[in-house]
Design an enzyme around this catalytic site. Structure first.
Site, short mmCIF file in Angstrom:
data_model
loop_
_atom_site.label_atom_id
_atom_site.label_comp_id
_atom_site.label_asym_id
_atom_site.label_seq_id
_atom_site.Cartn_x
_atom_site.Cartn_y
_atom_site.Cartn_z
N GLU A 153 0.92 -1.21 -0.15
CA GLU A 153 -0.02 0.00 0.11
C GLU A 153 0.83 1.30 0.11
OE1 GLU A 153 -2.98 1.18 -0.22
OE2 GLU A 153 -4.46 -0.28 0.55
N ASP A 165 -4.82 5.65 5.57
CA ASP A 165 -5.48 6.84 6.26
C ASP A 165 -6.75 6.23 7.26
OD1 ASP A 165 -6.60 9.30 6.73
OD2 ASP A 165 -6.83 9.94 4.70
P1 IMP Z 1 -8.05 5.04 3.31
O1 IMP Z 1 -9.03 3.97 2.79
O2 IMP Z 1 -8.73 6.19 4.00
O3 IMP Z 1 -7.13 4.30 4.11
O4 IMP Z 1 -7.17 5.60 2.15
C1 IMP Z 1 -6.25 4.92 1.46
C2 IMP Z 1 -6.21 5.61 -0.02
O5 IMP Z 1 -6.40 7.16 -0.05
C3 IMP Z 1 -4.55 5.55 -0.33
O6 IMP Z 1 -4.29 4.52 -0.85
C4 IMP Z 1 -4.37 6.95 -1.28
O7 IMP Z 1 -4.81 6.31 -2.51
C5 IMP Z 1 -5.39 7.65 -0.69
N1 IMP Z 1 -4.97 8.65 0.27
C6 IMP Z 1 -4.95 8.88 1.90
N2 IMP Z 1 -4.37 9.61 2.33
C7 IMP Z 1 -3.47 10.19 1.24
C8 IMP Z 1 -2.70 11.22 1.33
O8 IMP Z 1 -2.28 11.90 2.23
N3 IMP Z 1 -2.07 11.74 -0.01
C9 IMP Z 1 -2.59 10.90 -1.19
N4 IMP Z 1 -3.44 10.18 -1.06
C10 IMP Z 1 -4.04 9.70 0.02
#
Ligand code: IMP
Length: 175
Positions: A97, A101
């Site tokens: 990954e 986030d």
């Molecule tokens: P989650 O499902 O909220 O954990 O988000 C994961 C995905 O969101 C990552 O694989 C990224 O594609 C995108 N993402 C989350 N935070 C960031 C960031 O700070 N910069 C760029 N992409 C992010």
């Protein structure tokens, strides 16, 4: 990148150093085994292409397409597209990954991959935002822990831009 205010969070050299360390650790942990390395598209592509060259055990590569973001906030809805080119049954699978986030994407992917019947399933993320989720126990290899800031570069995008930047930059939100 004129109107975007940023600061360098991890330089190209700092990233290369940490990626090599992770690669060595993964090689030790899987010594005598072979691996299927799965990259979550598109953000992990650059990290993945660097880390696989630091891994010394035999491996196969495949990709999963996921997306849930628009701008700097999660859309909360995840779409996945995986063609299962490689049979995961009884394989050691390592999911790569770019960043965890909220952890929603990770949970979604892990559930999907478990259905493939792997012998083991581990997660390696370049960046982790532990303040945003309670899922750090699911992460086997972490490049860097960061706070909630939005970051770009080294594969990470803002509306599909900046993936090619060699360092990781924090986007400074204007107040
Ligand atoms: P989650 O499902 O909220 O954990 O988000 C994961 C995905 O969101 C990552 O694989 C990224 O594609 C995108 N993402 C989350 N935070 C960031 C960031 O700070 N910069 C760029 N992409 C992010």
């Amino acid at each position: 990148m004129d109107e975007l205010k940023t600061r360098v969070l991890f330089s190209k050299d700092a990233i290369a150093h940490r990626v090599a360390e992770l690669g060595r650790q993964i090689s030790q942990d899987y010594q005598g085994e072979s691996l299927v390395v799965l990259g979550a598209l598109k953000g992990s592509v650059i990290f993945l292409s660097d880390i696989v060259r630091s891994i010394t055990v035999p491996l196969q590569l495949d990709f999963i397409s996921v997306s849930s973001y628009e701008g700097t906030t999660s859309l909360g809805q995840i779409t996945t597209n995986y063609s299962f080119n490689i049979d995961l049954t009884n394989q050691h699978v390592l999911l790569i990954e770019d960043i965890v986030d909220t952890g929603l994407t990770l949970q979604h992917l892990l559930a999907l991959l478990k259905d493939g019947g792997p012998k083991s399933l581990k997660v390696c993320t370049l960046l982790n935002k532990p303040e945003a989720h309670q899922l750090s126990h699911l992460l086997d290899y972490i490049g860097f822990n960061i706070s909630k800031e939005f970051v770009i570069g080294y594969g990470l995008d803002l509306n599909e831009n900046y993936r090619n930047l060699p360092s990781i930059l924090q986007v400074i939100e204007e107040s």
